[in-house]
Enzyme design. Structure first.
Site, PDB file in Angstrom:
ATOM      1  N   CYS A 126     -37.537  26.622 -17.318  1.00  0.00           N
ATOM      2  CA  CYS A 126     -37.152  25.208 -17.450  1.00  0.00           C
ATOM      3  C   CYS A 126     -38.025  24.295 -16.609  1.00  0.00           C
ATOM      4  CB  CYS A 126     -35.678  24.984 -17.106  1.00  0.00           C
ATOM      5  SG  CYS A 126     -34.559  25.766 -18.243  1.00  0.00           S
ATOM      6  N   ASP A 135     -32.139  17.871  -5.160  1.00  0.00           N
ATOM      7  CA  ASP A 135     -31.612  18.922  -6.018  1.00  0.00           C
ATOM      8  C   ASP A 135     -31.579  20.203  -5.185  1.00  0.00           C
ATOM      9  OD1 ASP A 135     -31.152  20.949  -7.773  1.00  0.00           O
ATOM     10  OD2 ASP A 135     -32.827  20.515  -9.111  1.00  0.00           O
ATOM     11  N   LYS A 157     -24.923  29.546  -8.306  1.00  0.00           N
ATOM     12  CA  LYS A 157     -26.135  30.026  -7.630  1.00  0.00           C
ATOM     13  C   LYS A 157     -25.859  30.382  -6.174  1.00  0.00           C
ATOM     14  CE  LYS A 157     -29.391  27.422 -10.495  1.00  0.00           C
ATOM     15  NZ  LYS A 157     -29.898  28.318 -11.535  1.00  0.00           N
ATOM     16  N   HIS A 178     -37.158  21.017 -12.112  1.00  0.00           N
ATOM     17  CA  HIS A 178     -36.449  21.694 -13.194  1.00  0.00           C
ATOM     18  C   HIS A 178     -36.131  20.617 -14.243  1.00  0.00           C
ATOM     19  CE1 HIS A 178     -33.070  23.706 -15.215  1.00  0.00           C
ATOM     20  NE2 HIS A 178     -33.479  24.836 -14.676  1.00  0.00           N
ATOM     21  N   GLN A 231     -31.474  25.462  -5.771  1.00  0.00           N
ATOM     22  CA  GLN A 231     -32.095  26.687  -5.263  1.00  0.00           C
ATOM     23  C   GLN A 231     -31.925  26.853  -3.750  1.00  0.00           C
ATOM     24  OE1 GLN A 231     -33.095  29.140  -7.013  1.00  0.00           O
ATOM     25  NE2 GLN A 231     -32.913  28.065  -8.946  1.00  0.00           N
TER      26      GLN A 231
END
Lengths: 405, 150
Positions: free
Chosen positions: A363, A199, A225, A122, A202
């Protein structure tokens, strides 16, 4: 077991209508909807306990502080951090990456050094590294993406060497759904004593995270999220690393002593939390974590995998529909393109059917370039989505084809 | 569905499938690139202007049905128009797609382009319809610049 009908009652927005049609919300990779339990926790904080944290001696300040610090402890146990001291509250995953870039990496990065990321990052796990690399004359190295949506792990030995000062990798791709073999990357990097940032934007809502088992050095995610409010997020870092890092921003709460001659900084994690923090965000995040923990991450994972498999089967049966990314291990994200129809036209028409999908480059422009497409339509599922909703989505896609035919 | 039919009219679908004046113009007197960073729509606009009249106009690029058909219909409509008329038409078109009130006379001046009135019901798509027009203005005012709708 996931009782989806019961769960849906916890999310008031799911029973709203758009353009006279029942809302089908499948843009969960962008942000998730909030359960009543999260709203109630914030309402309760405001109604009974709200004040500024850490400084007051009065009753409410202590109550707020204990809720705020309790949220930190809750997050630490949720991702199995060894200590709450490794949990820094930030605005979101983006701020966490920027914090690591400027407080950890920038001071140790020299000309000729390298930062290793992947082709599927991303922009938030790409641009901050690019900025610090440019500033220090360092190189940004890229783990390439294969046609099937997996990373090319065979390229790792050639990319990893002593000049690499940090590896930053997404746990799960937001545009392809690929779940990366992060353990493999972490162990390869650690052999050369290179720290790794994951990261988790998600992955956090879809699988159990154990930062000690993963042995990652940094793990970042956004609250919104994982069914929590916007504007709260987490940077986890190994305490030893955090201890050696420079402050991020200056201000109140991050200090022990201030005089015009100099300032003595506060201990971790407070050294990285200048200013009044997002107390309601932290409390909401703790409530969201309680909510998904009660459902059980294993149950969530199983339910979402079954639903994704059903959607995958129905989608692949549509003529002219191509799914982008077909890695063997993937989460509940499906990106696709329809032959001859631009994703923005798809998005507008599906929206009129009540279906909220994401269209665009998500993105991740390098991913789009890799597949030679400008954009995709993305369906990202949550445990509150149903098979019946998948059928509505399929019907909406057929309507797109009919109209744009 | 009626708003959708209003948006995706036959003319729009036709120009999306078979865009007119879809080529590089050589020679040309003006050129600009247009880019919508949000959706990745890109277009290159070429003009041949002589004595303040648009003798020829063309475009290439990729985008959604609304942006492609808008560029196609725009090039078709502007051929032979004067620069002052073109600038007035830009204003009217902008008002049309953003839902700003325009007079019956102004609507008539827009001719075939009036079919883009349906866009005003879809605020997220206004930039698609107007990308080619913003690029046109850039080409005329500051050649070789990239127009952005965001």
């Amino acid at each position: 077991m996931i009782d989806v009908n019961k769960i849906r009652e916890d999310f008031p927005i799911l029973s709203t209508e758009v353009y006279g049609k029942r809302l089908v919300y499948v843009d969960n990779a962008a942000t998730t909807q909030k359960p009543k339990q999260v709203m109630d926790a914030i309402q309760d904080l405001y109604s009974t306990s709200y004040s500024n944290v850490h400084r007051g001696v009065h009753f409410l300040s202590q109550k707020s502080t204990s809720l705020f610090e309790g949220a930190r402890d809750r997050i630490a146990s949720f991702i199995n951090a060894s200590s709450s001291k490794g949990i820094v509250f930030v605005k979101g995953a983006t701020e966490a990456v920027n914090l690591v870039a400027s407080s950890y990496l920038e001071p140790i990065l020299s000309q000729g050094d390298a930062i290793l990321i992947s082709e599927m990052e991303h922009h938030s796990n790409l641009v901050p590294w690019q900025m610090v690399a440019e500033k220090k004359g360092a190189e940004l190295r890229i783990i390439p993406l294969k046609e099937n949506g997996d990373l090319d792990y065979d390229a790792l030995p050639n990319l990893l060497d002593d000049s690499v000062k940090l590896v930053a990798l997404t746990h799960m791709s937001n545009s392809l759904g690929t779940i990366n073999q992060v353990e493999k990357v972490i162990s390869s990097a650690h052999k050369l004593n290179i720290p790794v940032l994951l990261d988790g934007a998600q992955s956090i809502a879809h699988m159990a995270i154990d930062v000690q088992a993963l042995d990652c050095d940094f793990f970042v995610f956004s609250g919104h999220k994982i069914y929590a409010p916007t504007g709260i997020g987490v940077l986890y870092a190994k305490s030893k690393i955090l201890q050696g890092m420079q402050p991020y921003q200056g201000g109140g709460d991050m200090i022990l002593n201030v005089s015009f001659e100099g300032t003595e900084y506060n201990d971790i994690p407070y050294r990285f939390e200048a200013g009044t923090p997002n107390v309601e965000g932290a409390v909401g995040l703790a409530a969201a974590i309680d909510y998904v923990s009660d459902l059980g991450l294993e149950n969530i994972d199983q339910y979402e995998r079954e639903l994704t498999a059903y959607a995958y089967e129905k989608l692949t049966a549509i003529d002219g529909l191509r799914i982008i990314g077909d890695a063997p291990n993937r989460g509940s994200i499906i990106s696709f393109v329809l032959e001859g129809i631009h994703p923005h036209d798809v998005g507008t028409i599906m929206d009129m059917e009540g279906v909220a999908v994401r269209t665009g480059h998500h993105c991740t422009q390098p991913v789009m370039d890799c597949y030679h497409i400008p954009a995709t339509t993305r369906i990202s599922l949550s445990f509150y989505n149903t098979a019946e909703e998948i059928d509505i989505i399929i019907a909406a896609i057929k309507k797109v084809k009919e109209l744009m035919g | 569905m009626s708003e959708l039919r209003e948006l995706y009219q036959e003319v729009i679908l036709d120009h999306n499938k078979r865009p007119r004046n879809f080529k590089e113009l050589d020679p040309h007197s003006h050129h600009a690139s247009g880019h919508n960073p949000l959706c990745g729509d890109k277009l290159e606009l070429y003009l041949l202007v002589e004595n303040d009249i648009i003798k020829d106009i063309s475009f290439i690029g990729s985008g959604c049905a609304i942006s492609t058909s808008s560029a196609s219909l725009m090039t078709e409509f502007l051929k032979g128009k004067s620069l002052s008329t073109t600038k007035a038409l830009f204003e009217h078109f902008h008002d049309l797609v953003t839902g700003t009130e325009i007079s019956a006379d102004q609507l008539e001046e827009l001719g075939k382009l009036a079919i883009f009135a349906g866009v005003q019901e879809f605020p997220a798509r206004v930039k698609c319809a107007s990308l080619s027009w913003h690029t046109l203005m850039n080409a005329l005012e500051a050649p070789e610049e990239t127009a952005q709708t965001e």
